[in-house]
Design a protein around this motif. Sequence first.
Motif, mmCIF file in Angstrom:
data_model
loop_
_atom_site.group_PDB
_atom_site.id
_atom_site.type_symbol
_atom_site.label_atom_id
_atom_site.label_comp_id
_atom_site.label_asym_id
_atom_site.label_seq_id
_atom_site.Cartn_x
_atom_site.Cartn_y
_atom_site.Cartn_z
ATOM 1 N N ALA A 44 5.085 6.474 -1.721
ATOM 2 C CA ALA A 44 4.632 5.091 -1.533
ATOM 3 C C ALA A 44 5.411 4.429 -0.395
ATOM 4 N N TYR A 48 4.000 3.084 3.487
ATOM 5 C CA TYR A 48 4.200 1.713 3.996
ATOM 6 C C TYR A 48 5.053 1.737 5.271
ATOM 7 N N GLN A 94 -1.740 6.104 3.736
ATOM 8 C CA GLN A 94 -1.049 5.092 4.553
ATOM 9 C C GLN A 94 -1.616 3.706 4.234
ATOM 10 N N CYS A 95 -0.742 2.746 4.142
ATOM 11 C CA CYS A 95 -1.161 1.365 3.864
ATOM 12 C C CYS A 95 -1.903 0.803 5.082
ATOM 13 N N SER A 97 -3.101 -2.467 4.814
ATOM 14 C CA SER A 97 -3.003 -3.917 4.671
ATOM 15 C C SER A 97 -1.562 -4.346 5.001
ATOM 16 N N ARG A 184 3.138 -7.765 0.736
ATOM 17 C CA ARG A 184 2.241 -6.621 0.939
ATOM 18 C C ARG A 184 2.864 -5.320 0.426
ATOM 19 N N LEU A 185 4.178 -5.218 0.534
ATOM 20 C CA LEU A 185 4.849 -4.035 -0.023
ATOM 21 C C LEU A 185 4.689 -4.022 -1.549
ATOM 22 N N ASP A 187 2.320 -5.396 -3.336
ATOM 23 C CA ASP A 187 0.926 -5.050 -3.640
ATOM 24 C C ASP A 187 0.683 -3.551 -3.494
ATOM 25 N N TRP A 188 1.333 -2.981 -2.505
ATOM 26 C CA TRP A 188 1.165 -1.543 -2.229
ATOM 27 C C TRP A 188 1.876 -0.704 -3.286
ATOM 28 N N ARG A 192 1.278 2.215 -7.492
ATOM 29 C CA ARG A 192 1.723 3.565 -7.120
ATOM 30 C C ARG A 192 3.007 4.010 -7.798
ATOM 31 N N SER A 204 -4.698 6.292 -4.119
ATOM 32 C CA SER A 204 -5.102 6.058 -2.729
ATOM 33 C C SER A 204 -6.469 5.395 -2.673
#
Length: 204
Positions: A44, A48, A94-95, A97, A184-185, A187-188, A192, A204
Motif C-alpha cells: 500500500a 502511494y 498505484q494510487c 487519487s 488521500r493516504l 483513504d488509500w 488495504r 485494487s
Amino acid sequence: MTAAREPLRRLKGDTADLHQQAELHVRILDADATLTDYRHYLAAMLGYHAPLEDLLQAHAGLGAAGFDAPRRRRAPMLATDLLALGDDPRGVPQCTSLPPVTSLARALGVAYVLEGSTLGGRYILAKLPPPLERLRGHATAFLVGYGPETGSHWRAFAAIVARELTTRAAEDEAVAGARETFVRLIDWLAPRTRAAGGSLREAS
Ligand code: HEM
C-alpha cells in the motif's frame, strides 16, 4: 503579508489530527500483527509513494529550491522489502487519487508528509511486535529510510521550507497540501491495511 516564522512547526501542528488518523491505518505495530499485514502495508505504501515521488521529481520549482527528489526517493526501498519477502513489487496497484503538486508551496506541503514520515519510521522499526521483529535488517529498508542520515536530511528539508515559505499565504498553501496528502493516504490505506489475509491485489 507577515513573514512566516516557523512554518515547519505550523505544518506539524496543523496536521497532527491527520497524523493520528493515519497511525490507525498502519497495523504493523499491533501486538497480533502478521507478516501478511506487513506485506499489505509495504504494498500500500509503495502504491502511494511511487506515483507521488514521480510528481515531486517532475516539479521543477522543488528541484530549483534544493529538494533532491531523486536522492530522497523511498519507493525503491519499499520494492526491495517486498522482493525480500518474495513479492513482486511490479504488480502493486498505484494510487491515482493523489494530492495535487502544483505551486512550490503545495509541493513542499506534500514533501513534508513523506519526509516527516522518515522520523516516525525509526520509531516504528524499534517498536515492531514480536511476530515482525525478525524482519529487521532483512525487509525493513523503508522503515530504516535514510538511516544515520535521517537527521541531516530532515534539517536540509527544514532549511528549504524556511527559505521558501516566507508568507502566511505560502504557509497556508503548504498546510493545505500536507493535509490533502494525509487525507488521500488515509483513504488509500483504509481498505488495504485493516484486514489481515487475502492477496495484495484484493483492494485494487
Ligand atoms: C503506526 C504508524 C505511525 C507511527 C507510530 C508514527 C510515529 C511518529 C513519530 C514518533 C514521529 C516523531 C518522530 C520524531 O520527532 O523524531 C512521527 C513524525 C512524523 N510522522 Fe509518523 N508515525 C506513523 C505513521 C505515519 C504515516 C503513515 C505518515 C505519513 C506518511 C507519517 C508522517 C509523519 C510526519 C510528517 C512526521 C513529522 C512530524 C514533525 O513535523 O515533526 N507518520 N511519526
